[in-house]
Write a protein that holds these residues in place. Structure first.
Motif, mmCIF file in Angstrom:
data_model
loop_
_atom_site.group_PDB
_atom_site.id
_atom_site.type_symbol
_atom_site.label_atom_id
_atom_site.label_comp_id
_atom_site.label_asym_id
_atom_site.label_seq_id
_atom_site.Cartn_x
_atom_site.Cartn_y
_atom_site.Cartn_z
ATOM 1 N N PHE A 297 -57.508 -47.293 18.843
ATOM 2 C CA PHE A 297 -56.956 -46.447 19.903
ATOM 3 C C PHE A 297 -57.861 -46.447 21.125
ATOM 4 C CE2 PHE A 297 -57.434 -42.340 22.000
ATOM 5 C CZ PHE A 297 -56.228 -42.299 22.670
ATOM 6 N N TYR A 298 -59.165 -46.246 20.926
ATOM 7 C CA TYR A 298 -60.106 -46.200 22.050
ATOM 8 C C TYR A 298 -60.036 -47.486 22.868
ATOM 9 C CZ TYR A 298 -62.240 -42.138 19.770
ATOM 10 O OH TYR A 298 -62.468 -40.923 19.196
ATOM 11 N N LYS A 299 -60.037 -48.632 22.199
ATOM 12 C CA LYS A 299 -59.986 -49.916 22.903
ATOM 13 C C LYS A 299 -58.694 -50.025 23.697
ATOM 14 C CE LYS A 299 -60.499 -54.785 22.861
ATOM 15 N NZ LYS A 299 -60.116 -54.883 24.221
ATOM 16 N N ASP A 300 -57.581 -49.680 23.085
ATOM 17 C CA ASP A 300 -56.286 -49.750 23.755
ATOM 18 C C ASP A 300 -56.253 -48.818 24.969
ATOM 19 O OD1 ASP A 300 -53.481 -50.596 23.917
ATOM 20 O OD2 ASP A 300 -53.044 -48.513 23.357
ATOM 21 N N PHE A 301 -56.760 -47.595 24.799
ATOM 22 C CA PHE A 301 -56.763 -46.634 25.903
ATOM 23 C C PHE A 301 -57.607 -47.145 27.063
ATOM 24 C CE2 PHE A 301 -58.277 -42.995 28.293
ATOM 25 C CZ PHE A 301 -57.097 -42.306 28.535
ATOM 26 N N LEU A 302 -58.799 -47.651 26.764
ATOM 27 C CA LEU A 302 -59.671 -48.158 27.823
ATOM 28 C C LEU A 302 -59.086 -49.387 28.508
ATOM 29 C CD1 LEU A 302 -63.177 -47.661 26.205
ATOM 30 C CD2 LEU A 302 -62.157 -46.353 28.077
ATOM 31 N N ASP A 303 -58.434 -50.248 27.744
ATOM 32 C CA ASP A 303 -57.783 -51.418 28.351
ATOM 33 C C ASP A 303 -56.691 -50.992 29.326
ATOM 34 O OD1 ASP A 303 -59.436 -53.135 26.962
ATOM 35 O OD2 ASP A 303 -57.930 -53.651 25.432
ATOM 36 N N LYS A 304 -55.901 -50.021 28.913
ATOM 37 C CA LYS A 304 -54.809 -49.540 29.780
ATOM 38 C C LYS A 304 -55.344 -48.776 30.994
ATOM 39 C CE LYS A 304 -51.375 -49.122 26.101
ATOM 40 N NZ LYS A 304 -50.673 -48.160 25.227
ATOM 41 N N ALA A 305 -56.499 -48.144 30.861
ATOM 42 C CA ALA A 305 -57.068 -47.327 31.933
ATOM 43 C C ALA A 305 -58.017 -48.114 32.841
ATOM 44 C CB ALA A 305 -57.814 -46.136 31.330
ATOM 45 N N TYR A 306 -58.147 -49.402 32.604
ATOM 46 C CA TYR A 306 -59.141 -50.198 33.321
ATOM 47 C C TYR A 306 -58.974 -50.116 34.841
ATOM 48 C CZ TYR A 306 -61.967 -54.095 34.898
ATOM 49 O OH TYR A 306 -62.886 -54.846 35.552
ATOM 50 N N GLU A 307 -57.778 -50.357 35.347
ATOM 51 C CA GLU A 307 -57.538 -50.324 36.805
ATOM 52 C C GLU A 307 -57.808 -48.937 37.380
ATOM 53 O OE1 GLU A 307 -56.801 -52.381 39.521
ATOM 54 O OE2 GLU A 307 -57.339 -53.890 38.029
ATOM 55 N N ARG A 308 -57.333 -47.906 36.665
ATOM 56 C CA ARG A 308 -57.538 -46.530 37.126
ATOM 57 C C ARG A 308 -59.028 -46.209 37.200
ATOM 58 N NH1 ARG A 308 -55.139 -44.083 33.280
ATOM 59 N NH2 ARG A 308 -56.943 -43.220 32.244
ATOM 60 N N GLN A 309 -59.797 -46.595 36.183
ATOM 61 C CA GLN A 309 -61.238 -46.366 36.158
ATOM 62 C C GLN A 309 -61.939 -47.146 37.268
ATOM 63 O OE1 GLN A 309 -61.896 -43.591 34.290
ATOM 64 N NE2 GLN A 309 -63.613 -44.605 33.380
ATOM 65 N N LEU A 310 -61.511 -48.384 37.472
ATOM 66 C CA LEU A 310 -62.099 -49.219 38.513
ATOM 67 C C LEU A 310 -61.873 -48.593 39.890
ATOM 68 C CD1 LEU A 310 -63.565 -51.946 38.884
ATOM 69 C CD2 LEU A 310 -61.322 -52.964 39.248
ATOM 70 N N ASN A 311 -60.651 -48.137 40.148
ATOM 71 C CA ASN A 311 -60.344 -47.484 41.422
ATOM 72 C C ASN A 311 -61.139 -46.197 41.589
ATOM 73 O OD1 ASN A 311 -58.553 -49.486 42.156
ATOM 74 N ND2 ASN A 311 -56.798 -48.431 41.244
ATOM 75 N N TYR A 312 -61.248 -45.418 40.519
ATOM 76 C CA TYR A 312 -62.041 -44.188 40.572
ATOM 77 C C TYR A 312 -63.495 -44.511 40.904
ATOM 78 C CZ TYR A 312 -65.188 -40.618 38.840
ATOM 79 O OH TYR A 312 -66.225 -39.730 38.728
#
Length: 171
Positions: free
Chosen positions: A129-144
């Motif tokens: 789950f953690y890996k999947d969540f971080l993969d999906k959130a990658y762009e959002r985290q990068l923009n942040y």
């Protein structure tokens, strides 16, 4: 360098003295005065001090109340307000991100428990789950992260103006 050494030496001496007092059985005046100091940390009465609150339950960030001195200059006010805007940006992102994470994690755990006959979710299952969540959130985290760096770099100019104003007013 000498100033730091003297400071350290006096600090070391005061720490030893405090340790000696702490081992005594008599209640000391300093312990009662520190309790009084803690009681007087009402934000309304201490607007001249930087106050840091308890962590927010969702974002886990500690809110900061910046001091507003009576003689606050225009430069100081602009810097303080910019700091507050950066803090609000940071707070908003982490409240939204962590709420999304907590909701997705709860849904994932519920789904896994339903598949496994109500057995507890294992760490291996959670790691997926953690890996999947971080993969999906990658762009959002990068923009942040980009925006956060921009916001913090933009604090440098107001901070420098406020510091120069203080320095020139003392001369």
């Amino acid at each position: 360098m000498i100033r730091a050494c003297r400071k350290h030496a006096s600090f070391s001496t005061s720490v030893k003295a405090a340790a000696a007092k702490a081992t005594s059985t008599e209640p000391s005046a300093s312990s009662t005065s520190s309790a009084k100091k803690r009681e007087n940390l009402d934000p309304a009465q201490n607007r001249d001090k930087l106050l840091v609150g308890n962590p927010h339950p969702v974002s886990n960030l500690r809110p900061i109340l910046y001091p507003i001195p009576a003689n606050e200059s225009k430069e100081d006010r602009l810097f303080r307000e910019q700091c507050e805007r950066v803090d609000a940006f940071n707070q908003n992102f982490w409240v939204n991100n962590n709420a999304m994470f907590n909701k997705a994690k709860a849904e994932y755990e519920e789904k896994v428990r339903a598949q496994n006959g109500n057995q507890p979710v294992t760490t291996d299952e959670l790691s997926l789950f953690y890996k999947d969540f971080l993969d999906k959130a990658y762009e959002r985290q990068l923009n942040y992260n980009r925006q956060w760096w921009i916001e913090n770099i933009n604090l440098l100019f107001p901070a420098a103006k406020a510091a120069v104003r203080k320095w020139t007013s003392r001369s």
